[in-house]
Write a protein that holds these residues in place. Structure first.
Motif, mmCIF file in Angstrom:
data_model
loop_
_atom_site.group_PDB
_atom_site.id
_atom_site.type_symbol
_atom_site.label_atom_id
_atom_site.label_comp_id
_atom_site.label_asym_id
_atom_site.label_seq_id
_atom_site.Cartn_x
_atom_site.Cartn_y
_atom_site.Cartn_z
ATOM 1 N N ALA A 223 18.092 6.049 30.722
ATOM 2 C CA ALA A 223 16.864 6.808 30.468
ATOM 3 C C ALA A 223 15.927 6.810 31.394
ATOM 4 O O ALA A 223 14.779 6.943 31.528
ATOM 5 C CB ALA A 223 16.032 5.957 29.304
ATOM 6 N N GLY A 224 16.651 6.778 32.533
ATOM 7 C CA GLY A 224 15.931 7.087 34.020
ATOM 8 C C GLY A 224 15.001 8.218 34.006
ATOM 9 O O GLY A 224 13.817 8.384 34.602
ATOM 10 N N ASP A 225 15.194 9.381 33.081
ATOM 11 C CA ASP A 225 14.185 10.451 33.184
ATOM 12 C C ASP A 225 13.053 10.234 32.321
ATOM 13 O O ASP A 225 12.164 10.974 32.293
ATOM 14 C CB ASP A 225 15.295 11.609 33.009
ATOM 15 N N GLU A 226 13.257 9.260 31.531
ATOM 16 C CA GLU A 226 12.176 8.852 30.344
ATOM 17 C C GLU A 226 11.336 7.811 30.852
ATOM 18 O O GLU A 226 10.391 7.604 29.982
ATOM 19 C CB GLU A 226 12.832 8.930 29.139
ATOM 20 N N LEU A 227 11.571 7.365 31.876
ATOM 21 C CA LEU A 227 10.585 6.120 32.402
ATOM 22 C C LEU A 227 9.246 6.896 32.971
ATOM 23 O O LEU A 227 9.362 7.722 33.376
ATOM 24 C CB LEU A 227 11.334 5.418 33.546
ATOM 25 N N PRO A 228 8.094 6.008 32.534
ATOM 26 C CA PRO A 228 6.910 6.449 32.904
ATOM 27 C C PRO A 228 6.892 6.625 34.485
ATOM 28 O O PRO A 228 6.079 7.372 35.128
ATOM 29 C CB PRO A 228 5.952 5.371 32.389
ATOM 30 N N ALA B 203 22.570 15.781 36.114
ATOM 31 C CA ALA B 203 22.183 14.948 35.096
ATOM 32 C C ALA B 203 22.338 15.795 33.831
ATOM 33 O O ALA B 203 22.605 16.947 33.917
ATOM 34 C CB ALA B 203 20.848 14.332 34.991
ATOM 35 N N TRP B 204 22.001 15.590 32.627
ATOM 36 C CA TRP B 204 21.977 16.157 31.592
ATOM 37 C C TRP B 204 20.402 16.460 31.355
ATOM 38 O O TRP B 204 19.715 16.018 32.125
ATOM 39 C CB TRP B 204 22.342 15.347 30.232
ATOM 40 N N ASN B 205 20.034 17.172 30.531
ATOM 41 C CA ASN B 205 18.679 17.660 30.460
ATOM 42 C C ASN B 205 18.387 17.541 28.984
ATOM 43 O O ASN B 205 18.968 17.636 28.027
ATOM 44 C CB ASN B 205 18.716 19.318 30.942
ATOM 45 N N GLU B 206 17.018 17.036 28.897
ATOM 46 C CA GLU B 206 16.379 17.277 27.514
ATOM 47 C C GLU B 206 15.183 17.996 27.637
ATOM 48 O O GLU B 206 14.434 17.522 28.629
ATOM 49 C CB GLU B 206 16.097 15.664 27.021
ATOM 50 N N THR B 207 14.945 18.756 27.005
ATOM 51 C CA THR B 207 14.045 19.981 27.083
ATOM 52 C C THR B 207 13.022 20.100 25.986
ATOM 53 O O THR B 207 11.859 20.628 26.024
ATOM 54 C CB THR B 207 14.567 21.422 27.248
ATOM 55 N N SER B 208 13.132 19.316 24.990
ATOM 56 C CA SER B 208 12.303 19.184 23.965
ATOM 57 C C SER B 208 11.804 18.070 23.424
ATOM 58 O O SER B 208 12.666 17.229 23.113
ATOM 59 C CB SER B 208 12.554 20.103 22.767
ATOM 60 N N PRO B 209 10.700 17.757 23.117
ATOM 61 C CA PRO B 209 10.036 16.281 22.686
ATOM 62 C C PRO B 209 10.463 16.407 21.213
ATOM 63 O O PRO B 209 10.394 15.205 20.470
ATOM 64 C CB PRO B 209 8.712 16.170 22.947
ATOM 65 N N ALA B 210 10.918 17.451 20.768
ATOM 66 C CA ALA B 210 11.103 17.499 19.148
ATOM 67 C C ALA B 210 12.583 17.802 18.822
ATOM 68 O O ALA B 210 12.607 19.127 18.512
ATOM 69 C CB ALA B 210 10.127 18.200 18.333
ATOM 70 N N PRO B 211 13.265 17.216 18.894
ATOM 71 C CA PRO B 211 14.772 17.726 18.810
ATOM 72 C C PRO B 211 15.211 17.943 17.451
ATOM 73 O O PRO B 211 14.418 17.793 16.272
ATOM 74 C CB PRO B 211 15.616 16.516 19.305
ATOM 75 N N ASN B 212 16.204 18.870 17.273
ATOM 76 C CA ASN B 212 16.805 19.075 15.928
ATOM 77 C C ASN B 212 17.501 17.875 15.209
ATOM 78 O O ASN B 212 17.722 17.161 15.790
ATOM 79 C CB ASN B 212 17.927 20.221 16.250
ATOM 80 N N PRO B 213 17.361 17.998 13.817
ATOM 81 C CA PRO B 213 17.716 16.839 13.286
ATOM 82 C C PRO B 213 19.170 16.362 13.491
ATOM 83 O O PRO B 213 19.891 17.230 13.814
ATOM 84 C CB PRO B 213 17.344 16.927 11.624
ATOM 85 N N ASP C 55 6.268 14.119 26.760
ATOM 86 C CA ASP C 55 5.771 15.193 26.992
ATOM 87 C C ASP C 55 7.237 16.213 26.884
ATOM 88 O O ASP C 55 6.959 16.965 26.337
ATOM 89 C CB ASP C 55 5.006 15.340 28.086
ATOM 90 N N GLU C 56 8.215 15.547 27.584
ATOM 91 C CA GLU C 56 9.244 16.537 27.872
ATOM 92 C C GLU C 56 10.407 16.087 26.915
ATOM 93 O O GLU C 56 11.279 16.836 26.567
ATOM 94 C CB GLU C 56 9.767 16.389 29.218
ATOM 95 N N THR C 57 10.533 14.860 26.486
ATOM 96 C CA THR C 57 11.506 14.413 25.627
ATOM 97 C C THR C 57 11.114 13.536 24.716
ATOM 98 O O THR C 57 10.169 13.258 24.573
ATOM 99 C CB THR C 57 12.576 13.385 26.643
ATOM 100 N N CYS C 58 12.338 13.130 23.704
ATOM 101 C CA CYS C 58 11.702 12.358 22.594
ATOM 102 C C CYS C 58 11.748 10.979 22.725
ATOM 103 O O CYS C 58 11.536 10.165 21.896
ATOM 104 C CB CYS C 58 12.911 12.844 21.397
ATOM 105 N N ARG C 59 12.411 10.486 23.848
ATOM 106 C CA ARG C 59 12.340 9.117 24.280
ATOM 107 C C ARG C 59 13.249 8.293 23.461
ATOM 108 O O ARG C 59 12.638 6.919 23.211
ATOM 109 C CB ARG C 59 10.972 8.603 24.715
ATOM 110 N N ARG C 60 14.063 8.740 22.988
ATOM 111 C CA ARG C 60 15.076 7.734 22.125
ATOM 112 C C ARG C 60 15.985 6.860 22.966
ATOM 113 O O ARG C 60 15.934 5.749 22.634
ATOM 114 C CB ARG C 60 15.726 8.813 21.179
ATOM 115 N N ARG C 61 16.321 7.710 24.307
ATOM 116 C CA ARG C 61 17.342 6.965 24.996
ATOM 117 C C ARG C 61 16.560 5.542 25.355
ATOM 118 O O ARG C 61 16.927 4.597 25.674
ATOM 119 C CB ARG C 61 17.801 7.650 26.000
ATOM 120 N N LEU C 62 15.184 6.094 25.731
ATOM 121 C CA LEU C 62 14.537 4.851 26.330
ATOM 122 C C LEU C 62 14.308 3.663 25.269
ATOM 123 O O LEU C 62 14.238 2.457 25.643
ATOM 124 C CB LEU C 62 12.950 5.513 26.595
ATOM 125 N N GLY C 63 14.243 4.070 23.909
ATOM 126 C CA GLY C 63 14.075 3.076 22.829
ATOM 127 C C GLY C 63 15.551 2.334 22.995
ATOM 128 O O GLY C 63 15.200 1.242 22.881
#
Lengths: 696, 481
Positions: A274-279, A377-387, A423-431
């Motif tokens: 989750a290096g991209d989701e770190l504050p 890297a992969w990209n995560e572009t939306s904080p609200a992903p599809n289910p 803001d950019e990602t849903c931060r699940r990987r961070l969780g």
């Protein structure tokens, strides 16, 4: 139950039956257990208990389900026997598939008749939740032992206590020249120089050497390779076109630097997932997430939907094995047959990674731009992903229930809280990553401690380094593993360098390798073999980092390729003399020497290098160009440093390559050899010796 | 009761007096292949009970492994009842035996046409036109079955007798038992596919707990099969010999002080073998010595069959030179036809049909077929019902895995010609008559090579480990010629 029944049973047999009958008795471990495992325990095991019955441990078999199924000494009255041997299909077990063979039925019958004996010390878990690896890491007391030499280092106390319990005489401490070579190869993958040998001969301060080696950049170049095995690193995508992954080498360099910086392992985990989701994300933590994109894939998949899930499966399987020691991937199509991992667990885990998208344009891989640098890297572009949905039977066209991100249920009483979307990602990987490095997760520390142990000692405390599940091997010394894991988290603050230093300063690690000692012989990895050859011949180019290099390969290796002119553009000569970790790993064309000498599989996580011993290896090392070239350089070096006296040349050659003086007999044989043959040939001999491949 | 053995009985007086139990232990302690072959030949014959002689009917094996699970009812086991019941629901009766129930369709007839071939009138479908001309050389076993319908465990089962990794493969057991007839080549050679490894990778030919020298020696899949057969530098042979001799002496001394490490000895053995390979392997692998006609026979002149044909031809050349066990693999699993079986199975056949038929013809022409057992088959079979794609379009249907019925054929090496053994039920779902388990198949194979499955063992931790393990094994004598 066990206390009540077992001793009586085994005692009876011992007293009543003549010795010959006992010898002929069925062996539970080798004959009964495997057949129960094959036919019964997917329904009557720790993961699933039809009719509340379990058949995966002797005690449980005797306990039976709602009623007893085995009456020791009486097979006819035992329901287990009745059900497997019944001619009535509605009664017979197993209910599906082939019935047991008559030989198997007879084995079970004989086993029951002989009293249904099993070893009293059989290890099993009452429930999957009780499985040893899923328990919190304990902090065991250090065993009290009465031997000063084995009391200094906590590791030694556990090891010595076990030696004592098993009546094993510990082997002697290895000589200092052996230890110096061992520690150098172990930590840097290169043998000690003459100067280092001389200094050590004067004052053998091993702890000083350990800490000095740990501070060298060569340490990261050796140990990052072990990590690259675990994360199935390669520089290309595989499949038909096998395109290079642009800038993927930055991830390899990141691994090297992280180890050299002694980045705490929990931070290392966090950054890769989750290096991209770190504050406080940085270029470095962005590069770390390249981990998620190391897999192999076709650039024009026949079935894009399935392909998407294949790639996610690759990430989940690797993540499960690399960080948790769990084979989560097996639950893709149905509940895991042997582990307490359901399909729902699998898809809930998948929901963590599902928001990721792989940047590309058609067949072309794209990078992510971070502050002006290309990052693979992969990209995560939306904080609200599809289910995310459970896929019934693994089929993308058959959606089941919607699932939320979660970790495998068996590992936690309560699901960790996933952070709210950023803001950019849903931060699940961070969780997920935060849970992985938390005290709530019992696996991450145990798994990495065991990997480090395996590399130093030749065999893990858990021999299945990627599988700590119910079907994995039991730890050979569970208290030691827990003590080390607890210490690693609480005292070492996840510092791998501290862990290395603790292990290497133990008397256990410094023992002579013997059939009973805890440290084992293992052939050096191909990288260390090649790097040592480069090093002792004075040819090693120490240049670090950057794009992968392509050393020369035999033309015959690519003569059948349609693109043989372009498939392998050899690098500049001095580039090809760099350490093996910088050699390009092309999935479709592994450098033949690496392939022959058992480079890790590049498709899935490799828990431990396989070691094959086949004649093409000998051909490569004896006839190959690289050996020839480096033997020449080595000979030149010997002439330059030892002059023309054969005895001095031999002395120096031996010391440089094998880190000790030749014995009288070796010296004599070498001298005779040099009377007829050249120094180059002598050097080739050295590069082919058992001793060069199997360090003490 | 059975036909006369093809080889004369060995002289009884040569039988060694080693106790049988210890025999293979002394083998493990380091007898070489040639000595072994000699001793074994005598020991095992002498031990055969009064029932019949037990000579080796075959000396060597070419194992054409068809990873993925070739569909029996689309290739060799025609099911007219399937034509009749095509489209009828059947799933409820077999729900427990289906890997992907949600994709399960109705009973599905074969998209291919069957015809009888040869003098034997054996049925073969029209996707194998070349092999169809060779049926009179084959024993077709239609009643094979296995224990697991997932590829990985089923592969381990077929290759090593258990569903788990870590056990010696078939070829390892055979080379452990018999060694090589040519000391200049490995006893057990694996020719895998340039396009990639099969599922389970190199574990398919591991030696498990047998010493490392019995693992399959993988010849490279691309380019030259063995690299560095020639020195990359100019040097008189005598010098190289002296170098190798010195390496050998130093390594022996090193190994002698570490006698608990068998891999050191194995490693010395690889240098000895490597040096001998230089004498012969290049010649063995040099296909330029073959004629244009031979290239055509194996389909090497055609892009689609070039790769498999080349490996079949190499296999023949290796067998000709005394290699004991040659195993061919295909990348990934081209026989795993879940989708569009009408096209995907046909494609798999196009890659392999002609080379396989060419191999059988060539072996016969050269008089090698009597002593070479050719085995063809995969790790499982397929179901009589359709497996439907997402759009439920039947013309793109395939078939799911089936562990209760699979097909394999053998040729040469002392098996009957033009013979069909065993039957599946009328739909091809399960083997019903003369069922042959994988274990039976292994025992039969060993028997054909003059080995007894109960006697080929290694002692580990005081226990006997065998290819057939604790499973009941029956030698299928009915297929012996």
């Amino acid at each position: 139950m066990m206390n009540r029944l077992l001793p009586t049973v085994s005692l009876c047999i011992g007293m009543i039956l003549p010795a010959s009958v006992i010898q002929a008795a069925v062996d539970y471990e080798t004959e009964i257990k495997p057949l129960l495992r094959q036919h019964c325990i997917s329904c009557h095991g720790v993961a699933k208990q039809e009719a509340e019955l379990r058949l995966d441990a002797g005690v449980l078999i005797l306990e039976g389900g709602s009623k007893p199924v085995v009456i020791p000494g009486n097979s006819e009255e035992s329901e287990l026997f009745q059900r497997i041997s019944s001619g009535d299909k509605s009664v017979r077990m197993p209910p599906e598939g082939s019935p047991l063979t008559t030989r198997e039925i007879e084995l079970l019958k004989n086993w029951i008749e002989a009293g249904a004996v099993f070893p009293a010390e059989e290890v099993f878990s009452r429930s999957p939740h009780e499985h040893w690896a899923f328990q919190p890491i304990s902090n065991p007391e250090l065993p009290e032992i009465n031997c000063n030499e084995w009391s200094q280092n906590p590791i030694d106390r556990f090891v010595y206590a076990k030696y004592q319990a098993e009546g094993i005489e510990p082997s002697d401490r290895a000589s200092s020249s052996v230890l110096l070579r061992r520690v150098h190869l172990d930590l840097t993958g290169l043998p000690p120089t003459i100067q280092e040998q001389d200094q050590f001969a004067e004052k053998a301060d091993l702890n000083k050497v350990i800490s000095e080696l740990l501070s060298r950049p060569e340490y990261g170049e050796r140990w990052a390779r072990h990590w690259l095995d675990v994360v199935r690193y390669a520089d290309t995508n595989g499949y038909e076109r096998d395109a290079e992954k642009p800038f993927v080498w930055r991830y390899r360099d990141y691994a090297i630097k992280s180890l050299n910086d002694d980045k705490p392992f929990d931070q290392f985990v966090l950054e890769q997932l989750a290096g991209d989701e770190l504050p406080d994300r940085t270029l470095e933590t962005m590069i770390a997430t390249g981990y998620l994109r190391l897999g192999h894939w076709a650039d024009e998949p026949a079935d894009p939907k399935t392909d998407r899930y294949d790639q996610l499966d690759d990430i989940i399987s690797t993540t499960g094995q690399a960080f948790l020691g769990l084979t989560i991937g097996c639950a893709r199509c149905h509940d895991h047959k042997f582990e307490p991992i359901s399909s729902k667990d699998y898809y809930s885990f998948l929901a963590v990674f599902n928001p990721l998208e792989r940047p590309r344009e058609g067949r072309t891989e794209k990078t992510v731009n971070f502050e002006g640098t290309e990052v693979y890297a992969w990209n995560e572009t939306s904080p609200a992903p599809n289910p995310t949905f459970l896929l019934k039977r693994g089929s993308p066209s058959n959606l089941g229930e919607q699932v939320e991100p979660a970790v495998p249920g068996v590992l936690v009483d309560q699901q960790p809280e996933f952070p709210s979307a950023g803001d950019e990602t849903c931060r699940r990987r961070l969780g997920l990553a935060n849970w992985m490095i938390s005290q709530e997760n019992p696996l991450t520390a145990r798994v990495i401690v065991n990997r480090v142990w395996q590399q130093h000692f030749g065999e893990g405390i858990v021999s299945t380094a990627n599988d700590f599940g119910v079907m994995g091997a039991a730890p050979s010394n569970p208290e030691l593993l827990d003590w080390l894991s607890y210490w690693f988290i609480h005292d070492a603050d996840w510092s791998l360098k501290k862990l290395h230093a603790l292990m290497l300063s133990s008397r256990s690690w410094q023992s002579l390798k013997s059939p009973t000692s805890i440290n084992r012989y293992r052939r050096l990895e191909v990288e260390a073999i090649r790097d040592s050859m480069l090093f002792v011949s004075g040819s090693l180019n120490p240049k670090r980092f950057g794009p992968g290099v392509k050393p020369p390969i035999p033309l015959a290796a690519i003569e059948a390729n349609t693109d043989k002119g372009s498939v392998w553009q050899v690098s500049e000569p001095e580039e090809t003399m760099r350490r093996s970790i910088y050699v390009l790993i092309k999935r479709g064309l592994i450098v033949p020497m690496f392939e022959s000498l058992d480079l890790a599989d590049t498709v899935s996580s490799c828990p431990k290098r396989q070691i094959t011993t086949i004649a093409p290896q000998a051909l490569t090392m004896f006839n190959g160009q690289l050996t020839q070239q480096l033997a020449s350089s080595f000979a030149e070096r010997l002439r330059a440093e030892a002059g023309s006296d054969p005895a001095r040349q031999i002395q120096l050659a031996w010391q440089l390559s094998l880190s000790h003086h030749p014995s009288d007999s070796e010296l004599e044989q070498m001298t005779q050899f040099l009377e007829k043959e050249s120094l180059e040939e002598l050097c080739r001999v050295i590069f082919n010796l058992n001793e060069f491949y199997y360090p003490e | 009761m059975w036909n006369k053995p093809p080889f004369p009985a060995p002289p009884q007086e040569a039988a060694p007096s080693l106790p049988r139990r210890g025999f293979f232990q002394s083998v493990a302690a380091g007898l070489n292949g040639a000595a072994l072959t000699y001793l074994l030949g005598h020991d095992l014959y002498a031990a055969e009970d009064s029932q019949a002689h037990h000579h080796p009917r075959a000396k060597s094996v070419i194992h054409l492994f068809m990873n993925g699970g070739p569909s029996q009812m689309d290739l060799f086991d025609p099911k007219p009842e399937l034509d009749r019941h095509h489209g009828e629901a059947y799933f409820d009766k077999i729900a427990g035996e289906v890997e992907f129930p949600d994709k399960a369709g109705a009973l599905m007839r074969s998209p291919f046409k069957f015809a009888q071939h040869g003098q034997s009138g054996m049925w073969v479908s029209d996707v194998m036109p070349h092999l169809a001309t060779q049926v009179d050389k084959m024993t077709m076993i239609r009643s094979m079955h296995t224990t697991n319908l997932t590829h990985e465990p089923a592969l381990y089962k077929f290759h090593s007798g258990t569903e788990f990794t870590g056990h010696p493969s078939l070829g390892s057991w055979v080379s452990y038992g018999l060694g090589s007839e040519n000391e200049n080549l490995p006893a057990y050679v694996v020719l895998d596919d340039p396009l990639g490894l099969p599922v389970n990778g190199i574990n398919n030919w591991q030696s498990g707990f047998l010493p490392a020298e019995y693992q399959g020696t993988r010849f490279r899949a691309t380019g030259s099969p063995v690299l560095n057969l020639n020195r990359g530098y100019v040097q008189p042979d005598a010098v190289s010999d002296y170098e190798r001799d010195l390496i050998g002496r130093l390594d022996q001394a090193f190994a002698a002080r570490r006698s608990h490490l068998p891999q050191l000895k194995s490693r010395i053995g690889t240098y000895e073998l490597a040096s001998r390979m230089q004498l012969e392997a290049a010649e063995a692998l040099d296909l330029s010595q073959e004629t244009e006609a031979m290239f055509q026979l194996y389909g090497i002149d055609h892009p689609e069959t070039e790769s498999y044909g080349r490996r079949c031809l190499i296999a023949r050349r290796l067998i000709e030179r005394g290699v004991r066990f040659v195993q061919l693999f295909i990348n990934s699993q081209i026989w795993d036809n879940h989708d569009a079986i009408a096209t995907t199975l046909a494609a798999a056949c196009r890659r392999t049909d002609k080379p396989t038929a060419g191999l059988l013809q060539d072996l016969e022409q050269r008089g090698l077929l009597d002593s070479t057992l050719v085995i063809w088959g995969g790790e499982m079979g397929r179901l009589p019902i359709a497996q439907l794609p997402a759009d439920k379009n039947e013309s793109n249907a395939g078939r799911d895995h089936n562990k209760n019925a699979m097909v394999a054929w053998l040729a040469g090496g002392g098996v009957k010609s033009g013979f069909v053994y065993g039957e599946t039920d009328e739909l091809g779902l399960s083997a019903v008559e003369n069922r042959v388990s994988v274990t039976d198949f292994h025992a039969t194979l060993l028997h054909l090579l003059g080995l007894h499955h109960e006697e080929l063992f290694i002692t580990r931790n005081g226990l006997k480990d065998k290819l057939t393990g604790v499973n009941e094994a029956q030698v299928i004598r009915e297929i012996f010629g």
